[in-house]
Design a protein around this motif. Structure first.
Motif, PDB file in Angstrom:
ATOM      1  N   ALA A   1      47.103  44.166  32.036  1.00  0.00           N
ATOM      2  CA  ALA A   1      46.547  43.154  32.938  1.00  0.00           C
ATOM      3  C   ALA A   1      47.498  41.975  33.099  1.00  0.00           C
ATOM      4  N   LEU A   2      48.084  41.514  31.992  1.00  0.00           N
ATOM      5  CA  LEU A   2      49.048  40.411  32.085  1.00  0.00           C
ATOM      6  C   LEU A   2      50.265  40.827  32.904  1.00  0.00           C
ATOM      7  N   GLY A   3      50.680  42.089  32.781  1.00  0.00           N
ATOM      8  CA  GLY A   3      51.788  42.578  33.593  1.00  0.00           C
ATOM      9  C   GLY A   3      51.483  42.528  35.075  1.00  0.00           C
ATOM     10  N   VAL A   4      50.267  42.923  35.437  1.00  0.00           N
ATOM     11  CA  VAL A   4      49.848  42.856  36.844  1.00  0.00           C
ATOM     12  C   VAL A   4      49.849  41.409  37.327  1.00  0.00           C
ATOM     13  N   LEU A   5      49.275  40.515  36.527  1.00  0.00           N
ATOM     14  CA  LEU A   5      49.235  39.102  36.918  1.00  0.00           C
ATOM     15  C   LEU A   5      50.640  38.536  37.082  1.00  0.00           C
ATOM     16  N   GLN A   6      51.548  38.914  36.192  1.00  0.00           N
ATOM     17  CA  GLN A   6      52.930  38.452  36.286  1.00  0.00           C
ATOM     18  C   GLN A   6      53.570  38.924  37.581  1.00  0.00           C
ATOM     19  N   GLN A   7      53.350  40.165  37.924  1.00  0.00           N
ATOM     20  CA  GLN A   7      53.962  40.707  39.142  1.00  0.00           C
ATOM     21  C   GLN A   7      53.456  40.037  40.401  1.00  0.00           C
ATOM     22  N   HIS A   8      52.233  39.553  40.364  1.00  0.00           N
ATOM     23  CA  HIS A   8      51.651  38.901  41.539  1.00  0.00           C
ATOM     24  C   HIS A   8      51.760  37.378  41.481  1.00  0.00           C
ATOM     25  N   GLY A   9      52.565  36.877  40.538  1.00  0.00           N
ATOM     26  CA  GLY A   9      52.759  35.436  40.442  1.00  0.00           C
ATOM     27  C   GLY A   9      51.514  34.691  40.021  1.00  0.00           C
ATOM     28  N   ASP A  10      50.646  35.354  39.263  1.00  0.00           N
ATOM     29  CA  ASP A  10      49.352  34.777  38.914  1.00  0.00           C
ATOM     30  C   ASP A  10      49.172  34.631  37.398  1.00  0.00           C
ATOM     31  N   LEU A  11      50.277  34.560  36.666  1.00  0.00           N
ATOM     32  CA  LEU A  11      50.209  34.392  35.219  1.00  0.00           C
ATOM     33  C   LEU A  11      50.512  32.932  34.902  1.00  0.00           C
ATOM     34  N   HIS A  12      49.468  32.148  34.713  1.00  0.00           N
ATOM     35  CA  HIS A  12      49.617  30.704  34.569  1.00  0.00           C
ATOM     36  C   HIS A  12      49.219  30.270  33.161  1.00  0.00           C
ATOM     37  N   PRO A  13      50.184  29.983  32.304  1.00  0.00           N
ATOM     38  CA  PRO A  13      49.857  29.529  30.947  1.00  0.00           C
ATOM     39  C   PRO A  13      49.384  28.087  30.943  1.00  0.00           C
TER      40      PRO A  13
ATOM     41  N   ARG B   1      39.051  40.122  38.099  1.00  0.00           N
ATOM     42  CA  ARG B   1      40.254  39.419  38.558  1.00  0.00           C
ATOM     43  C   ARG B   1      41.327  40.404  39.024  1.00  0.00           C
ATOM     44  N   LEU B   2      41.443  41.530  38.347  1.00  0.00           N
ATOM     45  CA  LEU B   2      42.446  42.525  38.718  1.00  0.00           C
ATOM     46  C   LEU B   2      42.114  43.207  40.049  1.00  0.00           C
ATOM     47  N   ARG B   3      40.830  43.356  40.333  1.00  0.00           N
ATOM     48  CA  ARG B   3      40.431  44.089  41.533  1.00  0.00           C
ATOM     49  C   ARG B   3      40.858  43.401  42.821  1.00  0.00           C
ATOM     50  N   LYS B   4      41.114  42.116  42.762  1.00  0.00           N
ATOM     51  CA  LYS B   4      41.502  41.421  43.995  1.00  0.00           C
ATOM     52  C   LYS B   4      42.887  41.829  44.477  1.00  0.00           C
ATOM     53  N   TYR B   5      43.642  42.550  43.637  1.00  0.00           N
ATOM     54  CA  TYR B   5      44.976  42.999  44.037  1.00  0.00           C
ATOM     55  C   TYR B   5      44.973  44.395  44.637  1.00  0.00           C
ATOM     56  N   ARG B   6      43.811  45.010  44.742  1.00  0.00           N
ATOM     57  CA  ARG B   6      43.760  46.387  45.223  1.00  0.00           C
ATOM     58  C   ARG B   6      44.267  46.550  46.651  1.00  0.00           C
TER      59      ARG B   6
ATOM     60  N   LEU C   1      45.253  49.086  34.820  1.00  0.00           N
ATOM     61  CA  LEU C   1      46.049  49.321  36.021  1.00  0.00           C
ATOM     62  C   LEU C   1      45.202  49.924  37.139  1.00  0.00           C
ATOM     63  N   VAL C   2      44.311  50.827  36.788  1.00  0.00           N
ATOM     64  CA  VAL C   2      43.421  51.424  37.786  1.00  0.00           C
ATOM     65  C   VAL C   2      42.535  50.352  38.404  1.00  0.00           C
ATOM     66  N   GLU C   3      42.069  49.403  37.599  1.00  0.00           N
ATOM     67  CA  GLU C   3      41.267  48.300  38.142  1.00  0.00           C
ATOM     68  C   GLU C   3      42.044  47.533  39.209  1.00  0.00           C
ATOM     69  N   ALA C   4      43.368  47.451  39.042  1.00  0.00           N
ATOM     70  CA  ALA C   4      44.212  46.728  39.996  1.00  0.00           C
ATOM     71  C   ALA C   4      44.676  47.622  41.147  1.00  0.00           C
TER      72      ALA C   4
END
Length: 339
Positions: free
Chosen positions: A142-154, A167-172, A196-199
């Protein structure tokens, strides 16, 4: 009578617990005495344990517990005391040559205690009896998906699996990305694939057969790599730093769920130290590398409940160190004798 003592985790980002309040109640009703230390970050409040019949103590009081008490925790111990006299159930990370391993073993040996490493809690076939792997894989992918979409905000806050999946489903509906999960047949691999399937990503899955003669060019044609391989003797590196600098590499993110940079068997020797929830990714060549060593803490309630359900039946065997605990005893003695 078996006495368990759930210690406070000294790492501030560690919100999991090895035993849920509900499972603590089951053990108490079977005759086990359980003490739970105060802990400001534990996902379950102290009151939930008290309601099940647990006794309470202040954080760190385990050092003065009776010697017969079994101390139950997850991650690293504080630096003191120098001599460890109790039986300690935890993830010691002390058997693969990791940094600090010798010092930890010395402390147990000096105090006459016993490390019951949860990584060694296995049946005779070597199958681990309790693990956080599924949620580690889910969180890492999940963090990998967020990173790829510029959505990993610490800094990254703990959540639930349902909220993270939403949250992941919005990238489908975004352009498809390719992802490779290595160690796909294990707990972590299955969790990574589920995230990954969720995304909306159907991952490529490699396991022992596919890595026996590794096709590194094929690996580099993926955008996201999630490594879920539990490294051991003979494990070869899947990637080197030079691979990520190759112009044909399409990798933009590497997630190391196994996360063992101090081990000589590290399958991804791309980084020297783990990343953190405040700084989850570093850049290596063309890719962001995520290597957080307590990934399930992103999903502390899910992770605690699943792990506790696996562990609870074995906790009854602690008094006589029977069943799968014998594997832990053997692993500890072997490590100490090899020092």
């Amino acid at each position: 009578m078996l006495e368990l003592w759930i210690r406070h985790e000294v790492r501030e980002s560690e919100r999991r617990c090895a035993l849920s309040p509900a499972d603590a109640g089951i053990l108490i009703r079977s005759g086990v005495r359980i003490t739970v230390e105060e802990s400001p970050q534990r996902i379950y409040p102290l009151e939930d344990y008290v309601a099940q019949g647990c006794v309470t103590a202040s954080a760190g009081d385990w050092v003065d517990a009776p010697e017969s008490t079994v101390i139950l925790g997850l991650k690293e111990l504080p630096e003191e005391p120098a001599q460890l006299r109790h039986r300690q159930v935890m993830f010691g990370h002390a058997y693969k040559g990791q940094p600090g391993a010798q010092r930890l073993l010395e402390r147990f040996e000096a105090g006459g205690g016993l490390l019951l490493d949860l990584e060694s809690l296995a049946d005779e076939a070597g199958r681990r009896q309790a693990a956080f792997g599924y949620w580690a894989g889910f969180a890492g992918a999940a963090l990998g998906v967020l990173q790829q979409h510029g959505d990993l905000h610490p800094p990254i806050a703990a959540t639930t699996s349902a909220e993270l999946a939403e949250r992941l489903r919005k990238y489908r509906d975004r352009p498809a990305r390719t992802a490779l999960v290595i160690g796909a047949l294990g707990r972590s691999g299955r969790g990574a694939a589920a995230a990954l399937v969720e995304a909306g990503v159907t991952p490529t899955g490699w396991d022992v057969a596919e890595t026996r003669n590794l096709d590194r060019d094929a690996l580099l044609r993926h955008n996201l790599l999630v490594n879920c391989v539990l490294a051991g003797p003979g494990t070869e590196a899947f990637l080197q730093r030079a691979d990520l600098a190759r112009p044909e590499s399409q990798l933009t993110c590497v997630v190391d769920v196994s996360c063992d940079p101090g081990s000589p068997w590290n399958a991804l020797p791309l980084y020297d130290a783990v990343t953190t929830w405040d700084a989850p990714a570093i850049t290596v060549g063309s890719a962001a590398v995520i290597a957080i060593d307590n990934l399930p803490s992103l999903l502390p309630r899910d992770a605690t409940d699943t792990f506790s359900a696996d562990l609870t039946p074995h906790l009854r065997d602690l008094e006589g160190l029977t069943g799968a605990w014998q594997q832990c005893v053997t692993a500890y003695r072997t490590a100490v004798s090899a020092r």
